[in-house]
Write a protein that holds these residues in place. Structure first.
Motif, PDB file in Angstrom:
ATOM      1  N   LEU A   1       0.834  -1.199   0.000  1.00  0.00           N
ATOM      2  CA  LEU A   1       0.000   0.000   0.000  1.00  0.00           C
ATOM      3  C   LEU A   1       0.869   1.249   0.000  1.00  0.00           C
ATOM      4  O   LEU A   1       1.922   1.278   0.628  1.00  0.00           O
ATOM      5  CB  LEU A   1      -0.886   0.012   1.248  1.00  0.00           C
ATOM      6  N   ALA A   2       0.386   2.278  -0.683  1.00  0.00           N
ATOM      7  CA  ALA A   2       1.116   3.541  -0.753  1.00  0.00           C
ATOM      8  C   ALA A   2       0.136   4.664  -1.065  1.00  0.00           C
ATOM      9  O   ALA A   2      -0.967   4.417  -1.558  1.00  0.00           O
ATOM     10  CB  ALA A   2       2.197   3.465  -1.834  1.00  0.00           C
ATOM     11  N   PRO A   3       0.539   5.914  -0.813  1.00  0.00           N
ATOM     12  CA  PRO A   3      -0.351   7.020  -1.135  1.00  0.00           C
ATOM     13  C   PRO A   3      -0.602   7.145  -2.640  1.00  0.00           C
ATOM     14  O   PRO A   3      -1.671   7.560  -3.061  1.00  0.00           O
ATOM     15  CB  PRO A   3       0.364   8.251  -0.594  1.00  0.00           C
ATOM     16  N   SER A   4       0.391   6.787  -3.449  1.00  0.00           N
ATOM     17  CA  SER A   4       0.281   6.862  -4.907  1.00  0.00           C
ATOM     18  C   SER A   4       0.845   5.579  -5.506  1.00  0.00           C
ATOM     19  O   SER A   4       1.575   4.847  -4.851  1.00  0.00           O
ATOM     20  CB  SER A   4       1.078   8.056  -5.447  1.00  0.00           C
ATOM     21  N   ASN A   5       0.516   5.334  -6.737  1.00  0.00           N
ATOM     22  CA  ASN A   5       1.035   4.118  -7.378  1.00  0.00           C
ATOM     23  C   ASN A   5       1.951   4.421  -8.553  1.00  0.00           C
ATOM     24  O   ASN A   5       2.166   3.590  -9.408  1.00  0.00           O
ATOM     25  CB  ASN A   5      -0.107   3.199  -7.812  1.00  0.00           C
ATOM     26  N   LYS A   6       2.532   5.619  -8.556  1.00  0.00           N
ATOM     27  CA  LYS A   6       3.402   5.990  -9.668  1.00  0.00           C
ATOM     28  C   LYS A   6       4.711   5.208  -9.616  1.00  0.00           C
ATOM     29  O   LYS A   6       5.348   5.099  -8.571  1.00  0.00           O
ATOM     30  CB  LYS A   6       3.674   7.492  -9.683  1.00  0.00           C
TER      31      LYS A   6
ATOM     32  N   LEU B   1       4.015  12.235   3.484  1.00  0.00           N
ATOM     33  CA  LEU B   1       4.595  13.565   3.663  1.00  0.00           C
ATOM     34  C   LEU B   1       5.367  14.053   2.438  1.00  0.00           C
ATOM     35  O   LEU B   1       5.527  15.243   2.236  1.00  0.00           O
ATOM     36  CB  LEU B   1       5.541  13.557   4.876  1.00  0.00           C
ATOM     37  N   SER B   2       5.837  13.124   1.624  1.00  0.00           N
ATOM     38  CA  SER B   2       6.745  13.438   0.525  1.00  0.00           C
ATOM     39  C   SER B   2       6.020  13.794  -0.778  1.00  0.00           C
ATOM     40  O   SER B   2       5.248  12.996  -1.301  1.00  0.00           O
ATOM     41  CB  SER B   2       7.645  12.226   0.265  1.00  0.00           C
ATOM     42  N   PRO B   3       6.310  14.965  -1.363  1.00  0.00           N
ATOM     43  CA  PRO B   3       5.727  15.272  -2.668  1.00  0.00           C
ATOM     44  C   PRO B   3       6.259  14.362  -3.775  1.00  0.00           C
ATOM     45  O   PRO B   3       5.635  14.228  -4.823  1.00  0.00           O
ATOM     46  CB  PRO B   3       6.108  16.731  -2.909  1.00  0.00           C
ATOM     47  N   PHE B   4       7.395  13.708  -3.536  1.00  0.00           N
ATOM     48  CA  PHE B   4       7.923  12.765  -4.524  1.00  0.00           C
ATOM     49  C   PHE B   4       7.065  11.500  -4.574  1.00  0.00           C
ATOM     50  O   PHE B   4       6.727  11.014  -5.654  1.00  0.00           O
ATOM     51  CB  PHE B   4       9.370  12.399  -4.190  1.00  0.00           C
ATOM     52  N   PHE B   5       6.721  10.957  -3.402  1.00  0.00           N
ATOM     53  CA  PHE B   5       5.940   9.714  -3.354  1.00  0.00           C
ATOM     54  C   PHE B   5       4.436   9.957  -3.345  1.00  0.00           C
ATOM     55  O   PHE B   5       3.670   9.079  -3.713  1.00  0.00           O
ATOM     56  CB  PHE B   5       6.314   8.887  -2.120  1.00  0.00           C
TER      57      PHE B   5
END
Length: 188
Positions: free
Chosen positions: A93-98, A152-156
């Protein structure tokens, strides 16, 4: 430390390690990060605090440290996109799947509102278990690319909903975890 059982229970070997530190006058012991949710387990033999069956072993660990004049804080974590798919049998699981995670090379599942709420509650329930086990404090693991750090990270976190898109919305996941924990934890 990878000294728990395959299912996350505290072992005598793990207790011996931290008892030795307490006997050596280490005042505050923070064992290796403990997974708060079955899908947040970062490695085999990681200590769990994800269900009530973990409490007896955690209590034994805390008691041994206390008997040797030490204090103990349990570090709570969810591995996020770094969790090995082969370990949990599902995509992490993650905030985004990019893209793929640069550490694990996993392709993560983007968390939906239900997933997010479930993990927030799992941190709060793990905190209650820590108190029941006798921990002197809890510490949230918010670094090293694990789930809280990912939010928290704009990258992830490239979401553009209530959980991302601005500093304030990226911080919401951590804020909601803290608020949920504070509902039930003792204040003294």
């Amino acid at each position: 430390e990878c000294m728990a059982t395959e299912t996350g229970e505290v072992t005598d070997e793990l207790i011996k390690r931290y008892t030795k530190l307490a006997k050596g006058d280490v005042c505050l012991i923070i064992p290796g990060y403990m997974f708060v949710h079955p899908r947040g387990r970062g490695m085999k033999y990681q200590t769990g605090i994800h269900n009530d069956s973990m409490i007896p072993g955690l209590k034994k660990l805390a008691n041994e440290v206390h008997l040797n004049d030490g204090k103990i804080a349990f570090q709570l974590a969810h591995g996020g996109r770094q969790v090995p798919k082969k370990l949990i049998g599902l995509p992490p699981l993650a905030p985004s799947n990019k893209g793929r995670d640069p550490v694990s090379l996993n392709k993560a599942k983007m968390m939906d509102e239900s997933d997010i709420r479930e993990v927030i509650v799992s941190f709060a329930e793990a905190s209650k278990r820590a108190v029941e086990a006798g921990a002197d404090a809890v510490q949230l693991h918010c670094a090293h690319g694990f789930l809280i750090n990912e939010f928290l990270s704009p990258f992830f976190n490239d979401r553009h909903d209530d959980w991302g898109g601005s500093d304030e919305r990226r911080f919401r996941f951590l804020r909601d975890i803290v608020l949920e924990i504070k509902k039930d934890l003792p204040t003294e």
